[in-house]
Enzyme design. Structure first.
Site, PDB file in Angstrom:
ATOM      1  N   HIS A 143     -11.859 -11.598   0.775  1.00 11.28           N
ATOM      2  CA  HIS A 143     -12.308 -12.500   1.853  1.00 11.28           C
ATOM      3  C   HIS A 143     -11.206 -12.665   2.896  1.00 11.28           C
ATOM      4  CE1 HIS A 143     -15.448 -15.525   3.062  1.00 11.28           C
ATOM      5  NE2 HIS A 143     -14.500 -15.670   3.970  1.00 11.28           N
ATOM      6  N   GLU A 203     -19.827 -23.657   1.667  1.00 12.63           N
ATOM      7  CA  GLU A 203     -18.558 -24.267   2.060  1.00 12.63           C
ATOM      8  C   GLU A 203     -18.845 -25.506   2.915  1.00 12.63           C
ATOM      9  OE1 GLU A 203     -15.768 -22.446   4.873  1.00 12.63           O
ATOM     10  OE2 GLU A 203     -14.088 -23.268   3.734  1.00 12.63           O
TER      11      GLU A 203
END
Ligand SMILES: [Zn+2]
Length: 362
Positions: free
Chosen positions: A13, A202
């Site tokens: 990521h 998130e």
């Protein structure tokens, strides 16, 4: 304790612009006569009191940085430096995420933009010894039809090796756009053998993670940390084998959690989730990959065994070919078998401290 920079790991990521070194950004801004927001120059732009953190400030700074990337040479430099920095941190496999749309106007379209990144990834892999593959990401801020165009383009370069496209992502503000409308683009990508690696969980919680799960069939979730709020959902993610790309510094800088101790990394791991730690946007969050492992060690109390398991999980969650996975996993065993000789820093704040600008590679 063992040296975490030598722990072999995969980095799954990391965004293209967000991977940029601060020094490189300053050089590009000077070259193009672009005035950068002061916060971008101070080395840790998003270190703010919890109440002042948030997506919009991040987005403004990210856009300012992206506006300084205006040529093929700039793009190649970013990939090369990301690979060099990953190599210096023990990453044997980097899957860097790029939305080519922003850079397309400077290089003649999205196809050349993707090809430049892939070619740079191939060369950087050979130069630095870290395999660099690419995730092509669509933006939630753009029309879902644009995402389909990107998915078809990404499909043409599908593979698992250096300089190939391994996955298809969906990035930008999780609260914007209708996730279900991107389902067709992800189906195109999956049909081509690409991993489905959208962001989710998130800025939004379990309701959105469920929607991502049902509409985009993720192999990995960008973040996914908010799944910890719903044990049934977490069980389902574990059961389906969906890996979570957890980026503690990002979560804290964006105000999702007040501090790293609240990032539910231990809970996710205890539930059996496959977790791959990532840096997300080191340029803005002030810390790179090893700092996320330092946080796991110093803030969450992971032992060297636990840290080795995190590294193994990152390697298994990558799309690397079997020989690369085997090689990296064997080296994790070697790391753990070697005696602990290097004392780790005792200051947990070190994980948030900006690192010195690494040396330039040709
Ligand atoms: Zn991200």
């Amino acid at each position: 304790m063992r040296d975490l920079t030598t722990l072999p790991k995969a980095h799954l990521h990391l965004h293209f612009t967000g991977s940029m070194r601060a020094g490189t950004l300053r050089e590009l801004a000077a070259r193009y006569g672009t005035r950068l927001p002061g916060a971008l120059l101070d080395g840790d732009p998003l270190r703010l009191p919890p109440t002042e953190r948030g997506w919009f400030r991040f987005q403004r700074l990210y856009d300012a940085a992206r506006a300084c990337v205006r040529s093929e040479a700039d793009m190649r430099r970013i990939v090369d430096e990301a690979a060099a920095d990953d190599a210096a941190e023990g990453s044997g496999r980097l899957e860097i995420q790029v939305d080519p749309t922003s850079y397309a106007p400077f290089v003649g379209g999205i196809t050349p933009a993707v090809e430049i990144v892939l070619d740079a990834a191939r060369k950087a892999s050979a130069t630095h010894g870290t395999e660099v593959a690419v995730v092509v990401a669509a933006s939630r801020m753009r029309h879902p039809l644009d995402a389909r165009v990107l998915a078809r383009l990404a499909a043409q370069y599908a593979g698992d090796g250096p300089g190939e496209v391994v996955g298809f992502g969906l990035s930008n503000d999780e609260r914007r756009g209708d996730t279900a409308e991107f389902a067709r683009a992800f189906a195109i990508a999956r049909d081509a053998g690409l991993a489905s690696v959208p962001h989710g969980g998130e800025l939004l919680g379990s309701v959105h993670v469920r929607q991502v799960l049902t509409t985009l069939a993720p192999d990995r979730l960008g973040h996914g940390v908010r799944s910890a709020e719903d044990p049934d959902l977490l069980d389902e993610l574990v059961g389906r084998g969906v890996a979570l790309e957890v980026c503690p510094a990002s979560n804290v800088s964006l105000g999702v959690y007040d501090d790293a101790a609240r990032v539910p990394l231990p809970q996710l791991v205890a539930a059996g989730a496959t977790v791959a730690l990532g840096a997300d946007d080191p340029l803005l969050f002030g810390s790179r990959l090893v700092a996320q492992y330092e946080t796991a060690r110093h803030v969450h109390g992971f032992s060297d065994d636990g840290l080795a398991d995190l590294a193994r999980a990152s390697i298994r969650a990558s799309r690397a070919g079997e020989p690369t996975r085997r090689r990296l996993l064997d080296r994790v065993d070697d790391w753990l078998a070697a005696p602990a000789t290097t004392p780790a820093p005792s200051d947990p704040a070190a994980a948030r401290r900006p690192e010195p600008v690494p040396r330039r590679f040709p």
